[in-house]
Design a protein around this motif. Structure first.
Motif: not given
Length: 75
Positions: A3-5, A10-16, A28-38, A43-47
């Protein structure tokens, strides 16, 4: 199927991309840009975690259209 929330959809649709693996690679490509936004990183990791637990067939059967965002236009 996992079950996805709504935010995960939204994350999957954005990067589909063409398939589940390519979509996961894009996300996974956006992970380096999210280091400051826990919160966003969590959310990205749970997705990605949930996507890793479903089949390619389940992913291709998802209807992500309702979660697509219209690109913002420059004003």
């Amino acid at each position: 199927m996992r079950k996805f929330d709504e935010n995960e959809y939204l994350i999957m649709a954005m990067f589909e991309k063409e398939n589940r693996q390519q979509t996961m690679r894009e996300i996974r490509g956006v992970i380096p840009f999210l280091k400051e936004d826990a919160e966003m990183l969590a959310l990205v990791n749970s997705t990605l975690d949930k996507m890793g637990r479903i089949s390619d067939r389940d992913f291709s059967a998802m209807d992500l259209e309702p979660y697509r965002q219209e690109p913002m236009e420059d004003e």
